[in-house]
Write an enzyme that holds these catalytic residues in place. Structure first.
Site, short mmCIF file in Angstrom:
data_model
loop_
_atom_site.label_atom_id
_atom_site.label_comp_id
_atom_site.label_asym_id
_atom_site.label_seq_id
_atom_site.Cartn_x
_atom_site.Cartn_y
_atom_site.Cartn_z
N ASN A 282 0.85 -1.20 0.00
CA ASN A 282 0.00 0.00 0.00
C ASN A 282 0.88 1.24 0.00
OD1 ASN A 282 -2.72 1.42 0.51
ND2 ASN A 282 -1.47 2.21 2.17
N TYR B 44 -0.17 10.38 4.10
CA TYR B 44 -0.52 10.67 5.48
C TYR B 44 0.46 11.69 6.03
CZ TYR B 44 -2.09 5.87 4.50
OH TYR B 44 -2.61 4.75 3.91
N ARG B 45 -0.03 12.79 6.51
CA ARG B 45 0.87 13.83 7.00
C ARG B 45 1.78 13.30 8.10
NH1 ARG B 45 -4.04 16.11 10.21
NH2 ARG B 45 -3.43 15.71 12.37
N TRP C 128 -2.01 7.86 10.80
CA TRP C 128 -2.83 6.78 10.26
C TRP C 128 -4.19 6.80 10.96
CZ3 TRP C 128 1.74 2.87 10.60
CH2 TRP C 128 2.42 2.85 9.38
N GLU D 225 -1.17 1.43 -5.88
CA GLU D 225 -0.85 2.78 -6.35
C GLU D 225 0.25 2.77 -7.41
OE1 GLU D 225 -3.07 2.89 -2.67
OE2 GLU D 225 -1.19 1.86 -3.19
N ASP E 125 -5.75 21.71 8.68
CA ASP E 125 -6.04 20.59 7.79
C ASP E 125 -6.79 21.01 6.54
OD1 ASP E 125 -6.04 17.81 7.12
OD2 ASP E 125 -6.10 17.38 9.27
#
Length: 618
Positions: free
Chosen positions: A169, A173-174, A187, A235, A285
């Site tokens: 995967n 994710y920041r 996560w 991906e 965000d």
């Protein structure tokens, strides 16, 4: 046209006049954010900051900051061409006989580009830092917004492998930098990375992690795409399809993971599921609000590999529109053909920037039978990450779903509150601050299609006209704006539009104040031409429809905070987008909206000519 790496794409942008260079020293602490925010909101060019204070590496931002640049990065004339390409790939008709098989060869070639390929040498490993050499503070990681808990890596491609199945995967994710060799790993509970970590915990193992920074634009986009759970489709496979050639991967130097051979930087390391989680945040965000501090896993960096002359890629998120809006638009086009296989009545759909992806979806359909609008909306709720959608508006085929104003005019004409609205519940984005529970809350369907007689309570099957009544032969609703607007405690601004919307900014100071205002305004003669009463917070610009809807959609649980109220022979829908108080049973802290420090804005104003940036983008 595909790009072998990030820097080749930047060279093309430079040739086209869509990349500006800033050589003067610039701070990564808020200053770059303010510059980039101005440019993306005006549709401006990308910027390469060649001299970031405290870092030897240049930084690029905004490279995917328009729909045209996203299309260019994927080798397409426009984003609609992406849907055409996917639709052609999944069209399995017409393949009979030898001639039919030959006609499918271009599709087979596209499909063969899906699996990545392993290479032995890679540009992303030309320089290697190990152990004590690792110092993340040398990277030009941005502190984006004033209340952020620290600097955040905002464009990371985080790679993990399922400890049980070996499934790979890559997600975005920041990552908050918490030390020279440690970051947070954001996560959320619904993310694949979190699932891999939980499996590692049960097996008593560390979870190896690699984080790519850069790579070609197709890979950066692929990391953001909400892929369906199809075996063999990950991906890297999507990036291979988009770029028209198999994606090059190389084995990591300290982790047993394949990493992009063409990245600018690779961070290698692990997350230990037995270790205590650490407070991460706040973070300004993509919702335009701050995500407040929470506990998240810690990522320990064991090595950093890079090109000899790497460029650090970054983005910012915040009040829309931002760069992520155009990545979302690409995902709309990518997955439209697949959605139409499941929902054949679906003509088109759009997630407008004011809805920050999950909060609002417009869908148009070719309606054939009563209730098909609700059927489509519920079908969309069941499609992958569309489960997080908060409000879905269903419209007739032909209504332009990307025309924000026209959609809401159609809603006022066609959708009668109570009759054509339906509340339900389901999963919510973990970043949603207004839902009744963490990642669980109310949803709303608005059926703005033309109604069949069965939907109006009669027995024949004819369609209702353009300007519908309340049903049962009542007086048709005529939208109009009143000039005689009432006053109410806490109302700091208000406006009525000519198409049936009443925008109110409320400085809420006590429990129940929004409900009292809604009841009072609904009973007032000024509500005669109103279909929707939008109660926003005191920071909302009621003259800006986008700002009002952005506030409303962020600040509602759609079941709890949207009500039907009577006004004479008509009904209106009240939306309570004001701040919720602890006395109203809302126990979670309410986050602030993202606002840049005025001192930073003034500094950027004063230095604009020093940066050498054109005045038109100021």
């Amino acid at each position: 046209m595909s790009f072998p790496d990030l820097q080749s794409f930047l060279r093309l942008l430079d040739e086209r006049g869509e990349l500006l260079r800033v050589s003067t020293p610039v701070s990564r602490d808020l200053e770059i954010t303010e510059i980039a925010d101005r440019l993306v909101k005006k549709g401006g060019p990308a910027v390469l900051f060649e001299n970031v204070i405290g870092s030897p590496f240049p930084l690029v931002i905004g490279m995917l900051g328009t729909a045209d640049r996203v299309a260019l990065s994927l080798g397409l004339p426009d984003l609609d061409a992406l849907a055409v390409r996917v639709r052609d790939l999944i069209d399995l008709s017409g393949a009979k006989g030898v001639g039919g098989m030959l006609s499918q060869l271009p599709k087979l070639r596209d499909a063969m580009n899906l699996p990545p390929r392993r290479v032995r040498k890679a540009a992303s490993q030309e320089v290697v830092w190990r152990g004590d050499q690792v110092d993340l503070n040398k990277l030009p990681v941005l502190k984006c917004w004033p209340l952020d808990g620290g600097p955040f890596v905002t464009l990371p491609l985080v790679i993990t492998r399922d400890p049980e199945t070996g499934e790979r995967n890559m997600g975005m994710y920041r990552m908050q930098v918490m030390g020279p060799r440690e970051t947070g790993m954001h996560w959320q509970r619904h993310k694949t990375g979190a699932r891999h970590l939980e499996k590692a915990r049960k097996l008593g193992k560390r979870l190896e992690v690699a984080v790519a920074l850069g790579g070609d634009p197709a890979l950066i986009y692929a990391a953001t795409a909400p892929l369906p759970p199809i075996p063999g489709l990950d991906e890297f496979a999507l990036a291979g399809f988009l770029r028209g050639q198999r994606y090059p991967l190389v084995k990591g130097v300290t982790v047993d993971l394949d990493v992009p051979a063409n990245a600018e930087f690779i961070l290698e390391g692990y997350v230990d599921p037995q270790e205590d989680w650490k407070t991460e945040g706040p973070f300004g965000d993509h919702t335009g609000f701050y995500t407040l501090p929470e506990l998240y896993p810690r990522f320990h960096v064991t090595a950093v590999t890079m090109r000899r002359h790497p460029i650090y890629p970054a983005t910012i998120v915040g009040r829309p529109p931002m760069e992520d809006a155009y990545l979302i638009e690409a995902s709309e086009r990518l997955f439209l053909p697949a959605a139409q296989l499941i929902l054949p009545e679906l003509s088109d759909y759009h997630m407008p920037p004011a809805g920050v992806a999950h909060n609002l979806v417009f869908a148009s359909i070719k309606k054939r039978f009563p209730g098909e609008g609700y059927k489509t909306a519920n079908g969309l709720f069941g499609l992958g990450q569309m489960m997080f959608a908060k409000v879905i508006v269903v419209l007739d085929d032909g209504v332009p779903v990307n025309n924000f104003g026209e959609v809401w005019r159609e809603v006022a004409r066609r959708a009668v509150p109570g009759r054509d609205t339906l509340s339900t519940r389901g999963p919510m984005d973990a970043l949603d601050h207004s839902s009744r529970g963490w990642s669980y809350g109310g949803k709303l369907i608005i059926d703005a299609t033309g109604k069949l007689a069965e939907e109006l309570g009669s027995g024949t099957g004819s369609r209702q006209g353009q300007n519908e009544g309340e049903g049962g032969g009542e007086v048709p609703f005529v939208p109009r704006a009143s000039t005689d607007l009432p006053t109410f405690e806490g109302v700091v601004a208000q406006r009525q539009s000519a198409d049936g919307y009443w925008y109110v900014a409320l400085d809420k100071t006590r429990p129940g104040q929004a409900q009292e205002l809604a009841a009072a305004f609904a009973a007032h003669p000024a509500a005669a031409g109103v279909r929707h009463l939008l109660i926003c917070d005191e920071q909302t610009d009621v003259t800006d429809d986008q700002d009002a809807w952005w506030t409303i959609l962020n600040n509602i649980d759609a079941e709890r905070d949207v009500w039907v109220l009577p006004h004479g022979e008509h009904r209106l829908l009240a939306w309570d987008g004001a701040r919720k108080l602890p006395e109203e049973g809302f126990v979670r802290p309410w986050p602030p909206k993202i606002v840049m420090d005025k001192s930073v804005m003034d500094r950027v104003d004063a230095r604009w000519h020093v940066y050498g940036l054109p005045e038109q983008w100021r």
